[in-house]
Design an enzyme around this catalytic site. Structure first.
Site, PDB file in Angstrom:
ATOM      1  N   LYS A 186     -17.807  42.816  -4.387  1.00 53.28           N
ATOM      2  CA  LYS A 186     -18.711  43.231  -5.253  1.00 53.28           C
ATOM      3  C   LYS A 186     -17.774  43.675  -6.450  1.00 53.28           C
ATOM      4  O   LYS A 186     -18.277  44.831  -6.941  1.00 53.28           O
ATOM      5  CB  LYS A 186     -19.815  44.042  -4.946  1.00 53.28           C
ATOM      6  CG  LYS A 186     -20.980  44.096  -5.811  1.00 53.28           C
ATOM      7  CD  LYS A 186     -21.775  42.903  -6.011  1.00 53.28           C
ATOM      8  CE  LYS A 186     -22.769  43.236  -7.217  1.00 53.28           C
ATOM      9  NZ  LYS A 186     -23.583  42.312  -7.542  1.00 53.28           N
ATOM     10  N   ASP A 218     -23.553  38.914  -3.193  1.00 50.83           N
ATOM     11  CA  ASP A 218     -24.916  38.368  -3.500  1.00 50.83           C
ATOM     12  C   ASP A 218     -24.916  36.716  -3.593  1.00 50.83           C
ATOM     13  O   ASP A 218     -25.642  36.069  -2.961  1.00 50.83           O
ATOM     14  CB  ASP A 218     -25.563  38.831  -4.844  1.00 50.83           C
ATOM     15  CG  ASP A 218     -24.768  38.888  -5.908  1.00 50.83           C
ATOM     16  OD1 ASP A 218     -23.474  38.696  -6.114  1.00 50.83           O
ATOM     17  OD2 ASP A 218     -25.229  39.241  -7.009  1.00 50.83           O
TER      18      ASP A 218
END
Ligand code: IPM
Ligand code: MG
Length: 353
Positions: A186, A218
């Site tokens: 991330k 994600d």
């Protein structure tokens, strides 16, 4: 070869018993010694990871682990909870590399909630870092802030050396497979992830044959559902790997099918199904023992150098699936529903055939 057997809680004892029977049938020079772990160890000794259990695990060549946890332990102070046994073993034994393969067996392609054409033939490996990250970062705790409000805090943390060693494991695994490595982080938000990405990119220079890509977690969660076959090996941190490996398990039809290996620098390891203790079905002879049996196959391959025996177990599992035998978690109309014991016996018979 000394094997520490830690059945644990819930369905752990049932699925481990079937697996030990199978291992004994291989006629290899293996010695098995069992010890309590998790909630059952807490009930016996007041500790989820008694010193004797930890010492047995340390002295063994490999560890076969069932599962830990149960609702009756959820209100205990955190150090006494069953999950601490698992985290303690990982940390104490330095089992930093967690291999979680997600393979779709042809017979089970339609058992997944995802369309068969998306998952059929899937064979990916999630490599999860297991001894660092927010799981172990300090400081952590709960406190009352200046405004008099309670707050909880954890620390996400990775050092360069921790990222480097799991990156090497990732590239090495990719070299033995399809030579594609996707590093998941991330880095658009987290400093920990930026360091992760920088170090993985540096290590990549030593493996020019491997095609490295980076993906935000994600997006990775989405891509696993959209087009999981784009992946070969995924390498990621402890927290993201925990989540993505559960997601990946659902591509295969049942979490009851997924084995795992947790290895140290010298390939000593702990082997466990990735599912939990499933207290709701414990003692009912319905749990799927196949993930534990496949974990035992990984143990033979990675820690005990018994490739042939590993293949024998994997072939036996494939045979019983082809015969149409199914525990309830993978049952579909037209197949034969069996319990834990019967499934275990069938794999044993297939192994001996
Ligand atoms: C796993 C489990 C554990 C984890 C729990 C039981 C502590 O979910 O092995 O994936 O979070 O690592
Ligand atoms: Mg998990």
């Amino acid at each position: 070869m000394k094997i520490a057997v830690l059945p644990g809680d819930g369905i752990g004892p049932e699925i481990v018993a079937e697996t030990v029977t199978l291992l004994k049938a291989l006629d290899l020079k293996m010695e098995f010694e069992s010890a309590p772990v998790g909630g059952s160890a807490y009930d016996l000794t007041g500790e989820p990871l008694p010193a004797a259990t930890l010492n047995l695990a340390k002295a063994a060549d490999a560890i076969l682990f069932g599962a830990v946890g149960g609702p009756q332990y959820d209100t205990l102070p955190r150090p006494k909870r069953p999950e601490q046994a698992l985290l303690g073993l990982r940390k104490e034994l330095n089992l930093f590399a967690n291999l979680r393969p997600a393979v779709v067996y042809p017979e089970l392609a339609s058992a997944s909630t995802i369309k068969p054409e998306v998952v059929a033939g899937l064979d990916i490996l999630i490599l999860r870092e297991l001894t660092g990250d927010i799981y172990f970062g300090q400081p952590r705790g709960m406190r009352t802030n200046a405004a008099g409000e309670r707050e909880g805090f954890d620390t996400m943390h990775y050092s360069e050396s921790e990222v480097r060693r799991i990156a090497h494991s990732g590239f090495k695994a990719a070299m033995k497979r399809g030579r594609k490595l996707c590093s998941v982080d991330k880095a658009n938000v987290l400093e920990t992830s930026q360091l992760w990405r920088d170090v993985v990119t540096e290590v990549a220079k030593e493996y020019p044959q491997v095609d490295l890509s980076h993906m935000y977690v994600d997006n990775a969660a989405m891509q696993l559902l959209k087009n999981p076959k784009q992946f070969d090996v995924i390498v990621t941190g402890n927290l993201f790997g925990d989540i993505l490996s559960d997601e990946a398990s659902m591509l295969t039809g049942s979490i009851g099918m997924l084995p795992s290996a947790s290895l140290d620098e010298n390939n000593k390891g702990m082997y466990e199904p990735i599912h939990g203790s499933a207290p709701d079905i414990a003692g009912k002879d319905v749990a799927n023992p196949l993930a534990t049996m496949l974990s035992a196959a990984m143990m033979l391959r990675y820690s005990l150098n018994q490739d042939l025996a590993a293949v024998r177990i994997e072939t036996a599992v494939k045979k019983v699936l082809a015969q149409g035998l199914r525990t309830p978690d993978i049952y579909q109309a037209g197949t034969k529903k069996v319990g834990t014991r019967e499934m275990g016996q069938a794999v044993l018979a297939a192994l001996k055939a």
